[in-house]
Scaffold this motif. Structure first.
Motif, PDB file in Angstrom:
ATOM      1  N   SER A 170      -9.669 -12.819   6.122  1.00 31.41           N
ATOM      2  CA  SER A 170      -9.401 -12.188   4.837  1.00 31.41           C
ATOM      3  C   SER A 170      -9.812 -10.720   4.848  1.00 31.41           C
ATOM      4  CB  SER A 170     -10.151 -12.940   3.734  1.00 31.41           C
ATOM      5  OG  SER A 170     -10.010 -12.309   2.489  1.00 31.41           O
ATOM      6  N   GLY A 171     -11.008 -10.441   5.384  1.00 37.97           N
ATOM      7  CA  GLY A 171     -11.456  -9.054   5.465  1.00 37.97           C
ATOM      8  C   GLY A 171     -10.582  -8.209   6.363  1.00 37.97           C
ATOM      9  N   THR A 172     -10.163  -8.777   7.505  1.00 39.77           N
ATOM     10  CA  THR A 172      -9.286  -8.049   8.425  1.00 39.77           C
ATOM     11  C   THR A 172      -7.952  -7.744   7.772  1.00 39.77           C
ATOM     12  OG1 THR A 172     -10.321  -9.178  10.302  1.00 39.77           O
ATOM     13  CG2 THR A 172      -8.201  -8.094  10.700  1.00 39.77           C
ATOM     14  N   GLY A 173      -7.382  -8.735   7.103  1.00 39.44           N
ATOM     15  CA  GLY A 173      -6.104  -8.520   6.427  1.00 39.44           C
ATOM     16  C   GLY A 173      -6.193  -7.454   5.354  1.00 39.44           C
ATOM     17  N   MET A 174      -7.317  -7.422   4.639  1.00 38.95           N
ATOM     18  CA  MET A 174      -7.498  -6.436   3.589  1.00 38.95           C
ATOM     19  C   MET A 174      -7.554  -5.024   4.163  1.00 38.95           C
ATOM     20  SD  MET A 174     -10.359  -6.770   0.582  1.00 38.95           S
ATOM     21  CE  MET A 174     -10.261  -8.553   0.767  1.00 38.95           C
ATOM     22  N   VAL A 175      -8.308  -4.861   5.242  1.00 37.05           N
ATOM     23  CA  VAL A 175      -8.445  -3.536   5.856  1.00 37.05           C
ATOM     24  C   VAL A 175      -7.109  -3.062   6.434  1.00 37.05           C
ATOM     25  CG1 VAL A 175      -9.545  -2.254   7.730  1.00 37.05           C
ATOM     26  CG2 VAL A 175     -10.904  -3.812   6.325  1.00 37.05           C
ATOM     27  N   LEU A 176      -6.392  -3.955   7.132  1.00 36.55           N
ATOM     28  CA  LEU A 176      -5.106  -3.565   7.723  1.00 36.55           C
ATOM     29  C   LEU A 176      -4.060  -3.284   6.657  1.00 36.55           C
ATOM     30  CD1 LEU A 176      -4.828  -5.976  10.797  1.00 36.55           C
ATOM     31  CD2 LEU A 176      -5.429  -3.541  10.764  1.00 36.55           C
ATOM     32  N   THR A 177      -4.062  -4.063   5.570  1.00 32.50           N
ATOM     33  CA  THR A 177      -3.123  -3.805   4.476  1.00 32.50           C
ATOM     34  C   THR A 177      -3.342  -2.417   3.913  1.00 32.50           C
ATOM     35  OG1 THR A 177      -2.975  -6.162   3.900  1.00 32.50           O
ATOM     36  CG2 THR A 177      -2.364  -4.583   2.207  1.00 32.50           C
ATOM     37  N   ARG A 178      -4.597  -2.060   3.706  1.00 27.43           N
ATOM     38  CA  ARG A 178      -4.915  -0.733   3.155  1.00 27.43           C
ATOM     39  C   ARG A 178      -4.592   0.364   4.162  1.00 27.43           C
ATOM     40  NH1 ARG A 178      -5.220   3.519   1.559  1.00 27.43           N
ATOM     41  NH2 ARG A 178      -6.786   4.538   0.235  1.00 27.43           N
ATOM     42  N   ARG A 179      -4.817   0.088   5.438  1.00 25.27           N
ATOM     43  CA  ARG A 179      -4.628   1.112   6.470  1.00 25.27           C
ATOM     44  C   ARG A 179      -3.153   1.369   6.754  1.00 25.27           C
ATOM     45  NH1 ARG A 179      -7.924   3.465  10.160  1.00 25.27           N
ATOM     46  NH2 ARG A 179      -7.046   4.135  12.136  1.00 25.27           N
ATOM     47  N   TRP A 180      -2.341   0.304   6.818  1.00 25.28           N
ATOM     48  CA  TRP A 180      -0.929   0.449   7.177  1.00 25.28           C
ATOM     49  C   TRP A 180      -0.042   0.845   6.000  1.00 25.28           C
ATOM     50  CZ3 TRP A 180      -0.698  -4.669  10.497  1.00 25.28           C
ATOM     51  CH2 TRP A 180      -1.249  -4.396  11.754  1.00 25.28           C
ATOM     52  N   GLY A 181      -0.428   0.454   4.798  1.00 27.75           N
ATOM     53  CA  GLY A 181       0.409   0.776   3.655  1.00 27.75           C
ATOM     54  C   GLY A 181       1.684  -0.048   3.638  1.00 27.75           C
ATOM     55  N   VAL A 182       2.775   0.571   3.225  1.00 29.87           N
ATOM     56  CA  VAL A 182       4.062  -0.128   3.128  1.00 29.87           C
ATOM     57  C   VAL A 182       5.093   0.606   3.966  1.00 29.87           C
ATOM     58  CG1 VAL A 182       3.585  -1.028   0.820  1.00 29.87           C
ATOM     59  CG2 VAL A 182       4.700   1.190   1.072  1.00 29.87           C
ATOM     60  N   PRO A 183       6.173  -0.092   4.371  1.00 30.83           N
ATOM     61  CA  PRO A 183       7.232   0.571   5.132  1.00 30.83           C
ATOM     62  C   PRO A 183       7.858   1.708   4.331  1.00 30.83           C
ATOM     63  CG  PRO A 183       7.480  -1.819   5.226  1.00 30.83           C
ATOM     64  CD  PRO A 183       6.416  -1.526   4.210  1.00 30.83           C
ATOM     65  N   PRO A 184       8.419   2.706   4.999  1.00 28.69           N
ATOM     66  CA  PRO A 184       9.064   3.815   4.291  1.00 28.69           C
ATOM     67  C   PRO A 184      10.158   3.314   3.357  1.00 28.69           C
ATOM     68  CG  PRO A 184       8.848   4.308   6.631  1.00 28.69           C
ATOM     69  CD  PRO A 184       8.459   2.868   6.460  1.00 28.69           C
ATOM     70  N   SER A 185      10.237   3.911   2.163  1.00 32.33           N
ATOM     71  CA  SER A 185      11.258   3.578   1.164  1.00 32.33           C
ATOM     72  C   SER A 185      11.236   2.104   0.767  1.00 32.33           C
ATOM     73  CB  SER A 185      12.661   3.959   1.687  1.00 32.33           C
ATOM     74  OG  SER A 185      12.706   5.314   2.057  1.00 32.33           O
ATOM     75  N   THR A 186      10.045   1.503   0.798  1.00 33.10           N
ATOM     76  CA  THR A 186       9.904   0.100   0.420  1.00 33.10           C
ATOM     77  C   THR A 186       8.820  -0.018  -0.638  1.00 33.10           C
ATOM     78  OG1 THR A 186      10.535  -0.632   2.630  1.00 33.10           O
ATOM     79  CG2 THR A 186       9.403  -2.230   1.253  1.00 33.10           C
ATOM     80  N   ALA A 187       9.091  -0.823  -1.669  1.00 30.16           N
ATOM     81  CA  ALA A 187       8.112  -1.037  -2.725  1.00 30.16           C
ATOM     82  C   ALA A 187       7.005  -1.974  -2.245  1.00 30.16           C
ATOM     83  CB  ALA A 187       8.793  -1.628  -3.962  1.00 30.16           C
ATOM     84  N   PRO A 188       5.791  -1.817  -2.783  1.00 34.85           N
ATOM     85  CA  PRO A 188       4.710  -2.732  -2.393  1.00 34.85           C
ATOM     86  C   PRO A 188       5.063  -4.207  -2.594  1.00 34.85           C
ATOM     87  CG  PRO A 188       3.809  -0.864  -3.594  1.00 34.85           C
ATOM     88  CD  PRO A 188       5.303  -0.732  -3.667  1.00 34.85           C
ATOM     89  N   LEU A 189       5.807  -4.531  -3.659  1.00 27.17           N
ATOM     90  CA  LEU A 189       6.169  -5.930  -3.897  1.00 27.17           C
ATOM     91  C   LEU A 189       6.972  -6.508  -2.739  1.00 27.17           C
ATOM     92  CD1 LEU A 189       7.116  -6.312  -7.678  1.00 27.17           C
ATOM     93  CD2 LEU A 189       5.063  -7.069  -6.488  1.00 27.17           C
ATOM     94  N   SER A 190       7.855  -5.703  -2.168  1.00 26.70           N
ATOM     95  CA  SER A 190       8.665  -6.176  -1.044  1.00 26.70           C
ATOM     96  C   SER A 190       7.790  -6.480   0.165  1.00 26.70           C
ATOM     97  CB  SER A 190       9.725  -5.134  -0.679  1.00 26.70           C
ATOM     98  OG  SER A 190      10.552  -4.847  -1.782  1.00 26.70           O
ATOM     99  N   ALA A 191       6.835  -5.593   0.441  1.00 28.70           N
ATOM    100  CA  ALA A 191       5.941  -5.808   1.581  1.00 28.70           C
ATOM    101  C   ALA A 191       5.094  -7.061   1.379  1.00 28.70           C
ATOM    102  CB  ALA A 191       5.041  -4.580   1.778  1.00 28.70           C
ATOM    103  N   ILE A 192       4.592  -7.256   0.160  1.00 20.61           N
ATOM    104  CA  ILE A 192       3.779  -8.443  -0.128  1.00 20.61           C
ATOM    105  C   ILE A 192       4.630  -9.700  -0.040  1.00 20.61           C
ATOM    106  CG2 ILE A 192       2.343  -9.562  -1.874  1.00 20.61           C
ATOM    107  CD1 ILE A 192       1.765  -6.664  -2.929  1.00 20.61           C
ATOM    108  N   ALA A 193       5.887  -9.629  -0.513  1.00 21.60           N
ATOM    109  CA  ALA A 193       6.781 -10.790  -0.462  1.00 21.60           C
ATOM    110  C   ALA A 193       6.993 -11.263   0.964  1.00 21.60           C
ATOM    111  CB  ALA A 193       8.124 -10.441  -1.110  1.00 21.60           C
ATOM    112  N   TRP A 194       7.216 -10.333   1.890  1.00 19.72           N
ATOM    113  CA  TRP A 194       7.442 -10.729   3.280  1.00 19.72           C
ATOM    114  C   TRP A 194       6.183 -11.307   3.913  1.00 19.72           C
ATOM    115  CZ3 TRP A 194      11.740 -11.814   5.624  1.00 19.72           C
ATOM    116  CH2 TRP A 194      12.923 -11.281   5.138  1.00 19.72           C
ATOM    117  N   GLN A 195       5.021 -10.801   3.511  1.00 17.30           N
ATOM    118  CA  GLN A 195       3.776 -11.399   4.000  1.00 17.30           C
ATOM    119  C   GLN A 195       3.654 -12.849   3.529  1.00 17.30           C
ATOM    120  OE1 GLN A 195       0.154  -9.154   3.336  1.00 17.30           O
ATOM    121  NE2 GLN A 195       1.261  -7.220   3.398  1.00 17.30           N
ATOM    122  N   MET A 196       3.966 -13.086   2.257  1.00 18.36           N
ATOM    123  CA  MET A 196       3.897 -14.440   1.713  1.00 18.36           C
ATOM    124  C   MET A 196       4.888 -15.366   2.406  1.00 18.36           C
ATOM    125  SD  MET A 196       3.462 -13.901  -2.381  1.00 18.36           S
ATOM    126  CE  MET A 196       1.930 -13.300  -3.097  1.00 18.36           C
TER     127      MET A 196
END
Length: 309
Positions: free
Chosen positions: A161-187
């Motif tokens: 959980s901690g690793t995922g949190m740090v990497l999520t914050r560090r990598w951000g989201v793909p260019p021209s992609t909304a955060p919801l889309s990035a979270i949806a693909w993770q789910m």
């Protein structure tokens, strides 16, 4: 060796409050799960996959290039591994112990952040320890016989959980992609990892009563889709991983308060002291936001913005 000190940009008030609302919604899951059948992997699949589909329907987009691999990895850390290990731990040790051990992610995150070269103030370590102690007082009861594999699963859960949190914050989201889309693909990636495990270890999916269907719907839409969208959305909009890791501690507090309110569970002096410590941890760890985003000012700014509208 020269220590790199990263300048932290001011965080939007709504991003911080959004990040705090996520764990509060996630805390409602503890009450809803009590009415579900004893099939934790299937329960997780029925939470994560529909949640990913809902978020994808709201913001349809797909990863490209390296973001496919990142979506799979983050899906494993934040959802597949998270719920899978939670199921293993919950089968072997009491849920209160699982909650306390997994809350240790608030210690894991600052340590991982320091490996990236960022220097943290002592309060960034003392505040999580205070919050972790508070969670223990809130949820732990008496003497409990602990299973080594269950404890190991909960500890690994905290690490993932901690690793995922740090990497999520560090990598951000793909260019021209909304955060919801990035979270949806993770789910979706995490849910698809859990699906074969559920089929292999628990057989066919359990039949659900109308009440259980309602509880599953709440878990999927509110305690997963909305909760993680708010929490990770806050991280992706600038909230630091160290801050987010402490906000996660609000989940067990909300769970205990809901149990006291709706399930007629007792609320002791010790639990009230634990809740106070968790809240104190939230107030105590914001010094690297240059003082302007301490909780009192965040709350005051939010109310002032609403009043001007």
């Amino acid at each position: 060796m020269t220590t790199v000190i990263r300048q932290v940009a001011p965080v939007n008030t709504y991003a911080l409050l959004s990040c705090a609302m996520g764990p509060c919604l996630f805390g409602t899951a503890f009450l809803a799960i009590q009415s579900l059948p004893a099939a934790p992997l299937w329960n997780a699949v029925c939470r994560v996959l529909p949640a990913g589909l809902v978020l994808f329907a709201v913001r349809p987009a797909r990863p490209e290039g390296i973001w496919w691999a990142r979506a799979v990895l983050l899906g494993m850390l934040n959802f597949g591994g998270f719920f899978g290990l939670q199921a293993v731990a919950a089968h072997r040790i009491p849920g209160a112990v699982v909650s306390t051990i997994s809350a240790a992610q608030c210690i894991v995150v600052p340590l991982m952040v320091m490996t990236t070269g960022q220097r943290l103030a002592p309060r960034q370590f003392l505040a999580p320890l205070l919050g972790l102690l508070g969670v223990g007082l809130v949820v732990l009861r008496g003497t409990t016989r602990l299973d080594l594999m269950g404890v190991g699963a909960a500890a690994t859960l905290a690490l993932l959980s901690g690793t995922g949190m740090v990497l999520t914050r560090r990598w951000g989201v793909p260019p021209s992609t909304a955060p919801l889309s990035a979270i949806a693909w993770q789910m979706l990636a995490g849910g698809l990892m859990l699906l074969p495990l559920a089929m292999l270890l628990e057989g066919e999916p359990p039949s659900l009563s109308p009440h259980q269907l309602l509880a599953t719907g709440w878990l999927a839409l509110a305690a997963t889709a909305a909760a993680f969208a708010l929490f990770f959305g806050g991280l992706l909009r600038g909230v630091e991983a160290t801050t987010g890791s402490r906000l996660i501690l609000l989940g067990p507090v909300v769970a205990v308060i809901l149990g006291w309110t709706f399930a007629h569970q007792s609320l002791t002096i010790v639990q009230l002291a634990g809740i106070s410590l968790v809240l104190a941890a939230q107030f105590g760890g914001f010094e690297h936001y240059a003082g302007e985003h301490a909780w009192p000012r965040v709350a005051w700014t939010f109310m002032a913005q609403r009043a001007r509208r």
